[in-house]
Design a protein around this motif. Structure first.
Motif, PDB file in Angstrom:
ATOM      1  N   MET A   9      21.859 -89.937  38.006  1.00  0.00           N
ATOM      2  CA  MET A   9      22.500 -90.796  37.441  1.00  0.00           C
ATOM      3  C   MET A   9      23.648 -90.585  35.856  1.00  0.00           C
ATOM      4  O   MET A   9      22.095 -90.693  35.074  1.00  0.00           O
ATOM      5  CB  MET A   9      21.787 -92.306  38.368  1.00  0.00           C
ATOM      6  CG  MET A   9      22.538 -93.650  37.650  1.00  0.00           C
ATOM      7  SD  MET A   9      21.935 -95.130  37.997  1.00  0.00           S
ATOM      8  CE  MET A   9      21.444 -95.214  40.057  1.00  0.00           C
ATOM      9  N   ASN A  10      23.884 -90.899  36.083  1.00  0.00           N
ATOM     10  CA  ASN A  10      25.266 -90.800  34.614  1.00  0.00           C
ATOM     11  C   ASN A  10      25.073 -92.635  33.894  1.00  0.00           C
ATOM     12  O   ASN A  10      25.011 -93.207  34.746  1.00  0.00           O
ATOM     13  CB  ASN A  10      25.736 -90.064  34.375  1.00  0.00           C
ATOM     14  CG  ASN A  10      27.402 -91.186  35.458  1.00  0.00           C
ATOM     15  OD1 ASN A  10      27.445 -91.964  35.241  1.00  0.00           O
ATOM     16  ND2 ASN A  10      28.426 -90.151  35.538  1.00  0.00           N
ATOM     17  N   THR A  11      25.682 -92.790  32.978  1.00  0.00           N
ATOM     18  CA  THR A  11      25.462 -93.287  31.960  1.00  0.00           C
ATOM     19  C   THR A  11      27.001 -95.178  32.593  1.00  0.00           C
ATOM     20  O   THR A  11      25.905 -95.830  32.531  1.00  0.00           O
ATOM     21  CB  THR A  11      25.493 -93.765  30.987  1.00  0.00           C
ATOM     22  OG1 THR A  11      26.555 -92.589  30.149  1.00  0.00           O
ATOM     23  CG2 THR A  11      24.407 -92.657  30.299  1.00  0.00           C
ATOM     24  N   GLN A  12      27.729 -93.974  32.584  1.00  0.00           N
ATOM     25  CA  GLN A  12      28.198 -95.264  33.463  1.00  0.00           C
ATOM     26  C   GLN A  12      28.362 -95.428  34.450  1.00  0.00           C
ATOM     27  O   GLN A  12      28.516 -97.089  34.848  1.00  0.00           O
ATOM     28  CB  GLN A  12      29.552 -94.491  33.357  1.00  0.00           C
ATOM     29  CG  GLN A  12      30.807 -93.878  33.036  1.00  0.00           C
ATOM     30  CD  GLN A  12      31.820 -92.825  33.016  1.00  0.00           C
ATOM     31  OE1 GLN A  12      32.282 -92.407  34.506  1.00  0.00           O
ATOM     32  NE2 GLN A  12      32.987 -93.914  32.777  1.00  0.00           N
ATOM     33  N   ILE A  13      27.369 -95.613  35.812  1.00  0.00           N
ATOM     34  CA  ILE A  13      26.917 -95.219  36.954  1.00  0.00           C
ATOM     35  C   ILE A  13      25.914 -96.626  36.642  1.00  0.00           C
ATOM     36  O   ILE A  13      26.036 -98.151  36.937  1.00  0.00           O
ATOM     37  CB  ILE A  13      25.759 -94.770  37.343  1.00  0.00           C
ATOM     38  CG1 ILE A  13      27.201 -93.601  38.282  1.00  0.00           C
ATOM     39  CG2 ILE A  13      25.792 -95.451  38.945  1.00  0.00           C
ATOM     40  CD1 ILE A  13      26.708 -92.310  39.361  1.00  0.00           C
ATOM     41  N   MET A  14      24.784 -96.306  35.406  1.00  0.00           N
ATOM     42  CA  MET A  14      24.035 -97.934  35.341  1.00  0.00           C
ATOM     43  C   MET A  14      24.746 -98.957  34.521  1.00  0.00           C
ATOM     44  O   MET A  14      24.332-100.135  35.287  1.00  0.00           O
ATOM     45  CB  MET A  14      22.748 -97.284  34.226  1.00  0.00           C
ATOM     46  CG  MET A  14      21.789 -95.838  34.773  1.00  0.00           C
ATOM     47  SD  MET A  14      20.806 -95.563  34.125  1.00  0.00           S
ATOM     48  CE  MET A  14      20.984 -95.921  32.675  1.00  0.00           C
ATOM     49  N   GLU A  15      25.483 -98.087  33.722  1.00  0.00           N
ATOM     50  CA  GLU A  15      26.512 -99.646  33.237  1.00  0.00           C
ATOM     51  C   GLU A  15      27.409-100.329  33.941  1.00  0.00           C
ATOM     52  O   GLU A  15      27.456-101.365  33.890  1.00  0.00           O
ATOM     53  CB  GLU A  15      27.224 -98.714  31.875  1.00  0.00           C
ATOM     54  CG  GLU A  15      27.935-100.115  30.980  1.00  0.00           C
ATOM     55  CD  GLU A  15      29.016 -99.096  30.093  1.00  0.00           C
ATOM     56  OE1 GLU A  15      29.637-100.264  29.809  1.00  0.00           O
ATOM     57  OE2 GLU A  15      28.831 -98.810  29.227  1.00  0.00           O
ATOM     58  N   GLY A  16      28.009 -99.177  34.736  1.00  0.00           N
ATOM     59  CA  GLY A  16      28.809-100.167  35.852  1.00  0.00           C
ATOM     60  C   GLY A  16      27.735-101.524  36.538  1.00  0.00           C
ATOM     61  O   GLY A  16      28.423-102.405  37.306  1.00  0.00           O
ATOM     62  N   MET A  17      26.844-101.147  37.119  1.00  0.00           N
ATOM     63  CA  MET A  17      25.919-101.672  38.000  1.00  0.00           C
ATOM     64  C   MET A  17      25.806-103.122  37.214  1.00  0.00           C
ATOM     65  O   MET A  17      25.730-104.252  37.841  1.00  0.00           O
ATOM     66  CB  MET A  17      25.084-101.031  38.592  1.00  0.00           C
ATOM     67  CG  MET A  17      25.188 -99.408  39.987  1.00  0.00           C
ATOM     68  SD  MET A  17      24.324 -98.482  40.391  1.00  0.00           S
ATOM     69  CE  MET A  17      22.850 -99.649  40.819  1.00  0.00           C
TER      70      MET A  17
END
Length: 155
Positions: free
Chosen positions: A1-9
């Motif tokens: 899981m990359n940072t964009q996914i975590m930030e988006g969620m």
């Protein structure tokens, strides 16, 4: 899981939860009949939902980037596996050229046994003269193969 996914969620979840507060204010203002307060609360709610939408886009971009990275990783692993099989095949072919019959069993018969067999060929069913004997499943000898290159064996 990359940072964009975590930030988006996380961002989308937080923005949706934050939109609950102005919606409560809107319901309260609606019950009181205060239209200015209702408009302002809807404006805040709209801002929160816009933020959630932006975070959703960031989440989708992160998921696309992750899927692309996974495809590239799978492709590299597949290429490595193909190269490994090619290398194993080369080693096998090189080994086959160096030793044409690597899995051949050999039997050495002593001179005394050869003399005994030559004196009594009825027991063996064939005279040993340097040619290989072929045995059937019943354990009896079969006629020797004249051309060894066409001999076939079955298990």
């Amino acid at each position: 899981m990359n940072t964009q996914i975590m930030e988006g969620m996380i961002g989308a979840n937080t923005s949706i939860r934050l939109s609950d507060i102005p919606m409560r204010v809107y319901r309260q203002a609606s019950a009181e009949g205060d239209t200015e307060k209702m408009k302002q609360a809807l404006s805040y709610t709209g801002d929160c939902l816009d933020n959630a939408s932006r975070y959703q886009e960031k989440l989708e971009q992160g998921m696309k980037a992750e899927a692309k990275a996974e495809r590239e990783k799978a492709k590299l692993e597949q290429e490595a596996a193909i190269e490994k099989r090619r290398e194993e095949r080369r080693k096998t072919e090189d080994g086959a050229e160096a030793d044409p019959l690597p899995e051949t069993d050999t039997v050495e018969i002593s001179e005394a046994a050869k003399a005994a067999l030559e004196n009594n060929p009825a027991e063996t069913g064939a005279k040993i003269n340097g040619k290989p004997l072929i045995y059937t499943e019943a354990g009896k000898t079969a006629a020797p193969v004249k051309d060894e290159s066409v001999a076939s064996f079955s298990a």
